[in-house]
Design an enzyme around this catalytic site. Structure first.
Site, short mmCIF file in Angstrom:
data_model
loop_
_atom_site.label_atom_id
_atom_site.label_comp_id
_atom_site.label_asym_id
_atom_site.label_seq_id
_atom_site.Cartn_x
_atom_site.Cartn_y
_atom_site.Cartn_z
N GLN A 96 5.72 9.30 -1.44
CA GLN A 96 5.79 7.82 -0.94
C GLN A 96 6.02 7.87 0.49
OE1 GLN A 96 9.30 5.84 -3.56
NE2 GLN A 96 9.53 7.68 -3.55
N HIS A 114 2.10 5.02 -0.98
CA HIS A 114 2.31 4.03 -0.11
C HIS A 114 1.63 3.97 1.15
CE1 HIS A 114 6.48 3.28 -2.32
NE2 HIS A 114 5.43 3.18 -3.12
N CYS A 143 -15.28 -7.49 10.74
CA CYS A 143 -15.09 -9.00 10.04
C CYS A 143 -14.14 -10.06 10.84
CB CYS A 143 -14.64 -8.92 8.83
SG CYS A 143 -12.92 -8.69 8.51
N THR A 181 14.58 11.33 -2.53
CA THR A 181 14.11 9.65 -2.67
C THR A 181 15.46 8.93 -3.63
OG1 THR A 181 12.63 8.11 -3.73
CG2 THR A 181 13.19 10.10 -5.04
C1 BV8 Z 1 4.10 -3.83 -6.25
C2 BV8 Z 1 5.90 0.24 3.11
C3 BV8 Z 1 2.97 -5.23 -7.59
C4 BV8 Z 1 5.36 1.40 4.02
C5 BV8 Z 1 7.27 0.52 1.09
C6 BV8 Z 1 8.31 -9.10 -6.04
C7 BV8 Z 1 6.85 -9.03 -5.90
C8 BV8 Z 1 6.07 -7.98 -6.05
C9 BV8 Z 1 6.54 -6.88 -6.39
C10 BV8 Z 1 8.11 -6.72 -6.43
C11 BV8 Z 1 8.97 -7.88 -6.35
N1 BV8 Z 1 10.43 -7.54 -6.33
C12 BV8 Z 1 10.15 -6.18 -6.48
C13 BV8 Z 1 9.08 -5.55 -6.69
C14 BV8 Z 1 8.78 -4.39 -6.88
C15 BV8 Z 1 8.66 -3.51 -5.74
C16 BV8 Z 1 10.03 -2.87 -5.47
O1 BV8 Z 1 9.96 -1.88 -6.15
N2 BV8 Z 1 11.05 -3.34 -4.76
C17 BV8 Z 1 12.20 -2.55 -4.97
C18 BV8 Z 1 12.78 -2.49 -3.42
C19 BV8 Z 1 13.55 -3.15 -5.74
N3 BV8 Z 1 7.33 -3.03 -5.12
C20 BV8 Z 1 6.61 -3.60 -4.52
O2 BV8 Z 1 6.47 -4.41 -4.20
C21 BV8 Z 1 5.27 -2.67 -4.75
N4 BV8 Z 1 4.22 -3.14 -5.18
O3 BV8 Z 1 4.97 -3.79 -7.16
O4 BV8 Z 1 2.90 -4.81 -6.51
C22 BV8 Z 1 2.03 -6.54 -7.67
C23 BV8 Z 1 1.84 -7.15 -8.65
C24 BV8 Z 1 1.39 -8.36 -8.51
C25 BV8 Z 1 0.85 -8.92 -7.31
C26 BV8 Z 1 0.99 -7.94 -6.11
C27 BV8 Z 1 1.69 -6.92 -6.35
C28 BV8 Z 1 4.95 -1.94 -3.40
C29 BV8 Z 1 6.00 -0.83 -3.01
C30 BV8 Z 1 5.73 -0.15 -1.79
C31 BV8 Z 1 6.84 -0.84 -0.66
N5 BV8 Z 1 6.41 -0.28 0.54
N6 BV8 Z 1 7.11 0.96 2.41
C32 BV8 Z 1 6.52 1.43 5.31
O5 BV8 Z 1 6.72 0.63 6.01
O6 BV8 Z 1 7.01 2.74 5.54
S1 BV8 Z 1 8.62 1.09 0.29
C33 BV8 Z 1 9.71 2.01 1.09
O7 BV8 Z 1 10.78 2.60 0.12
C34 BV8 Z 1 8.94 3.42 1.58
O8 BV8 Z 1 7.53 3.37 1.45
C35 BV8 Z 1 9.68 4.50 0.76
O9 BV8 Z 1 8.66 5.46 0.69
C36 BV8 Z 1 10.05 3.86 -0.25
C37 BV8 Z 1 11.01 4.60 -1.10
O10 BV8 Z 1 12.11 4.89 -0.31
P1 BV8 Z 1 12.59 6.39 -0.37
O11 BV8 Z 1 11.48 7.22 0.25
O12 BV8 Z 1 13.07 6.93 -1.55
O13 BV8 Z 1 13.67 6.54 0.79
P2 BV8 Z 1 15.15 5.96 0.69
O14 BV8 Z 1 15.65 5.85 2.02
O15 BV8 Z 1 15.30 4.98 -0.19
O16 BV8 Z 1 15.76 7.27 0.14
C38 BV8 Z 1 15.97 8.47 0.86
C39 BV8 Z 1 16.85 9.50 -0.17
O17 BV8 Z 1 16.86 10.68 0.60
C40 BV8 Z 1 18.19 9.00 -0.38
O18 BV8 Z 1 18.63 9.28 -1.65
C41 BV8 Z 1 18.95 10.02 0.63
O19 BV8 Z 1 20.09 10.35 -0.04
C42 BV8 Z 1 18.01 11.36 0.48
N7 BV8 Z 1 18.11 12.26 1.49
C43 BV8 Z 1 18.20 11.72 3.00
N8 BV8 Z 1 18.03 12.91 3.68
C44 BV8 Z 1 18.02 14.09 2.67
C45 BV8 Z 1 17.99 13.42 1.56
N9 BV8 Z 1 17.55 14.35 0.22
C46 BV8 Z 1 17.38 15.66 0.76
N10 BV8 Z 1 17.66 16.01 1.97
C47 BV8 Z 1 17.80 15.33 2.77
N11 BV8 Z 1 17.68 16.13 4.31
#
Ligand code: BV8
Length: 231
Positions: A96, A114, A143, A181
């Site tokens: 991701q 992503h 464009c 993640t």
């Molecule tokens: C889609 C952008 C369908 C890039 C990101 C309303 C409308 C449409 C869709 C939705 C909606 N409502 C909900 C959705 C679905 C939505 C979604 O899932 N929302 C969630 C929040 C509920 N998804 C979407 O919108 C996706 N598209 O569904 O399209 C559609 C259908 C019809 C028409 C149109 C569309 C698109 C999803 C992509 C969003 N973009 N980022 C940027 O700015 O960087 S998401 C963002 O979260 C990042 O990309 C990241 O990759 C992603 C996941 O986060 P994580 O990587 O897991 O990071 P996080 O901080 O959360 O966790 C880190 C973990 O690591 C923690 O657990 C921590 O404890 C651990 N950790 C920390 N340090 C360490 C460690 N572990 C080990 N070692 C360490 N040292």
């Protein structure tokens, strides 16, 4: 057997291993995660900064925010977790993450669900894309559309070709290594269940428990745990 020895045995025997990673994989390289208390989303509303609506309402602010992240990530280098994953030449890496640290560590088969911060693309969808310049808002030379980071925003579809490749890898996996993640973003997180339902053993390496209820879960830093998994 302990969880770590179980995970090591599964990965040693795996013929079709897949990794599924998030921001925690790059945290020890100094790249902020998203949902940790000091993470990327701590200060801002994702809908405002990482959505087409947010970009349309204030493109300069969104571009400035991404360029600030690019500058903050400039010195980031692969950490031992990236190097451990890239040492597994037969492993497919579904990530991701929008950084290029897996490739910088030598990994070849990386699927960026992503997108990538290293490129900009035309928001009008004409297909023009270019290496990110870290300047302010600028327009597509093809464009005239506004140029934006080549990442997938909330409410945007993931690239079909990447999703198909990731789903094929998840279906075919015999072990999926889930690293750093929170597994809350879909459709990406759905790949874990897809792999499990297709018979894959699940190994989670994360700082906090995911409590998926399947496989083994190793709690700690990816940079500490992953090198040990492959020795
Ligand atoms: C889609 C952008 C369908 C890039 C990101 C309303 C409308 C449409 C869709 C939705 C909606 N409502 C909900 C959705 C679905 C939505 C979604 O899932 N929302 C969630 C929040 C509920 N998804 C979407 O919108 C996706 N598209 O569904 O399209 C559609 C259908 C019809 C028409 C149109 C569309 C698109 C999803 C992509 C969003 N973009 N980022 C940027 O700015 O960087 S998401 C963002 O979260 C990042 O990309 C990241 O990759 C992603 C996941 O986060 P994580 O990587 O897991 O990071 P996080 O901080 O959360 O966790 C880190 C973990 O690591 C923690 O657990 C921590 O404890 C651990 N950790 C920390 N340090 C360490 C460690 N572990 C080990 N070692 C360490 N040292």
């Amino acid at each position: 057997m302990t969880d770590i020895s179980t995970a090591k045995a599964w990965l040693a025997e795996a013929r079709h291993p897949v990794s599924f990673s998030g921001a925690g994989l790059s945290a020890e390289s100094g790249i902020a995660t998203f949902r940790d208390p000091d993470g990327v989303w701590a200060e801002i509303d994702p809908e405002q900064m990482a959505s087409p609506h947010g970009f349309s309402s204030d493109p300069e602010r969104v571009v400035a925010w991404y360029n600030a992240r690019r500058r903050a990530n400039e010195g980031a280098k692969p950490n031992p977790a990236h190097l451990a994953l890239s040492s597994q030449s037969h492993m497919i890496h579904i990530t991701q993450n929008v950084d290029g640290l897996l490739e910088a560590a030598g990994a070849t088969n990386v699927l960026h669900l992503h997108g990538t911060l290293t490129r900009d693309r035309c928001h009008a969808g004409c297909g023009y894309a270019v290496a990110a310049t870290k300047t302010g808002l600028y327009h597509c030379p093809e464009c005239g559309g506004a140029m934006r980071p080549d990442v997938v925003w909330f409410g945007e579809m993931l690239a079909g070709s990447v999703v198909r490749a990731a789903e094929t890898a998840a279906y075919g996996a015999d072990v999926m290594l889930v690293v750093g993640t929170s597994a809350v973003v879909y459709p990406a997180a759905g790949l874990i269940e897809m792999a499990y339902r297709s018979g894959a053993k699940i190994v989670v390496v994360n700082q906090e428990p995911l409590d998926l209820g399947v496989g083994v879960e190793l709690i700690g830093n990816a940079g500490d745990i992953l090198p040990d998994l492959f020795t």
